[in-house]
Design an enzyme around this catalytic site. Structure first.
Site, short mmCIF file in Angstrom:
data_model
loop_
_atom_site.label_atom_id
_atom_site.label_comp_id
_atom_site.label_asym_id
_atom_site.label_seq_id
_atom_site.Cartn_x
_atom_site.Cartn_y
_atom_site.Cartn_z
N TYR A 263 18.43 -5.83 11.86
CA TYR A 263 18.97 -6.81 12.79
C TYR A 263 19.32 -8.10 12.06
O TYR A 263 20.43 -8.63 12.21
CB TYR A 263 17.94 -7.09 13.89
CG TYR A 263 18.31 -8.22 14.81
CD1 TYR A 263 19.18 -8.01 15.89
CD2 TYR A 263 17.80 -9.51 14.61
CE1 TYR A 263 19.53 -9.06 16.74
CE2 TYR A 263 18.15 -10.55 15.46
CZ TYR A 263 19.01 -10.32 16.51
OH TYR A 263 19.36 -11.36 17.34
N VAL B 16 25.69 -8.41 17.83
CA VAL B 16 24.67 -7.44 17.44
C VAL B 16 23.78 -7.06 18.61
O VAL B 16 23.40 -5.89 18.78
CB VAL B 16 23.81 -7.99 16.28
CG1 VAL B 16 22.66 -7.04 15.95
CG2 VAL B 16 24.68 -8.21 15.04
N GLU B 17 23.45 -8.03 19.44
CA GLU B 17 22.54 -7.79 20.55
C GLU B 17 23.14 -6.88 21.62
O GLU B 17 22.50 -5.93 22.07
CB GLU B 17 22.12 -9.12 21.20
CG GLU B 17 21.15 -9.95 20.39
CD GLU B 17 19.74 -9.39 20.40
OE1 GLU B 17 19.49 -8.40 21.10
OE2 GLU B 17 18.89 -9.95 19.70
N SER B 18 24.35 -7.19 22.06
CA SER B 18 24.90 -6.49 23.22
C SER B 18 26.32 -5.97 23.04
O SER B 18 26.83 -5.31 23.95
CB SER B 18 24.88 -7.42 24.44
OG SER B 18 25.75 -8.54 24.21
N VAL C 286 25.02 -13.24 16.95
CA VAL C 286 23.85 -12.71 17.64
C VAL C 286 24.28 -11.86 18.84
O VAL C 286 23.79 -10.74 19.04
CB VAL C 286 22.93 -13.86 18.12
CG1 VAL C 286 21.86 -13.34 19.08
CG2 VAL C 286 22.27 -14.53 16.92
#
Length: 200
Positions: A184, A98-100, A95
């Site tokens: 996502y 992918v997020e940051s 996570v």
């Protein structure tokens, strides 16, 4: 006379602005973080260390050992809070990737902040005070993900809710028909599988 007064006022204002920025600079030497700014429609500059919208942009960043965001520290926090909340660290790292992209100062166009890209409104619900602090952001993000996994036992739905919000998952009774959310979920699951395979 009025022109002289106006010039004097502008000089004082400039000096005060410089003093404020200098104070922020010295404060930044003591604690890690980033000062953000934006210029409003009237030409006024606004500075903060806790931006509330995507219009803020990084102005200056400070580093210290107190807020290290190296991969080893991130992994330690993930393993600690993953064990606490019963979530596979491999999923959490997927996570974050992918997020940051493991950037603890990341801000999305929508205003999500930090490693796990938590929106300001969600930060308030979670009691997250320092979204750019790696440890606090990870703990709050894992706690939020745990809440979503309890609400949506299907991992794909929990991830979709993390990205698009639980209301949208319930509204569409599944992964919302948003390209961003669908991509996502696919990316996180792909990274998750890769990480699990690498551990075996």
């Amino acid at each position: 006379m009025r022109k002289n007064n106006r010039n004097r006022f502008l000089l004082i204002l400039g000096a005060l602005s410089g003093s404020i920025l200098l104070s922020l600079f010295w404060a930044g030497l003591c604690v890690a973080g980033t000062i953000f700014f934006y210029k409003d429609e009237h030409g006024n500059m606004h500075f903060t260390d806790t931006p509330t919208s995507a219009k803020f942009r990084p102005f200056i960043s400070f580093r210290s050992g107190m807020s290290s965001a190296d991969r080893a520290s991130i992994t330690r926090y993930v393993e600690r809070y993953g064990a606490q909340y019963g979530i596979d660290p491999n999923l959490i790292l997927a996570v974050i990737e992918v997020e940051s992209g493991f950037n603890h100062q990341a801000i999305s166009r929508a205003g999500a902040q930090g490693l796990m890209q938590i929106m300001p409104a969600t930060q308030q619900d979670l009691g997250l005070v320092s979204p750019f602090d790696p440890q606090e952001n990870i703990e709050a993000g894992i706690r939020y993900l745990k809440m979503l996994m309890e609400r949506f036992p299907d991992i794909t739905l929990a991830l979709a809710a993390y990205n698009a919000g639980p209301a949208n998952v319930e509204r569409y009774n599944g992964i919302p028909p948003f390209r961003e959310t669908q991509d996502y979920v696919r990316k996180v699951l792909s990274n998750y599988d890769r990480r699990k395979s690498a551990r075996n």
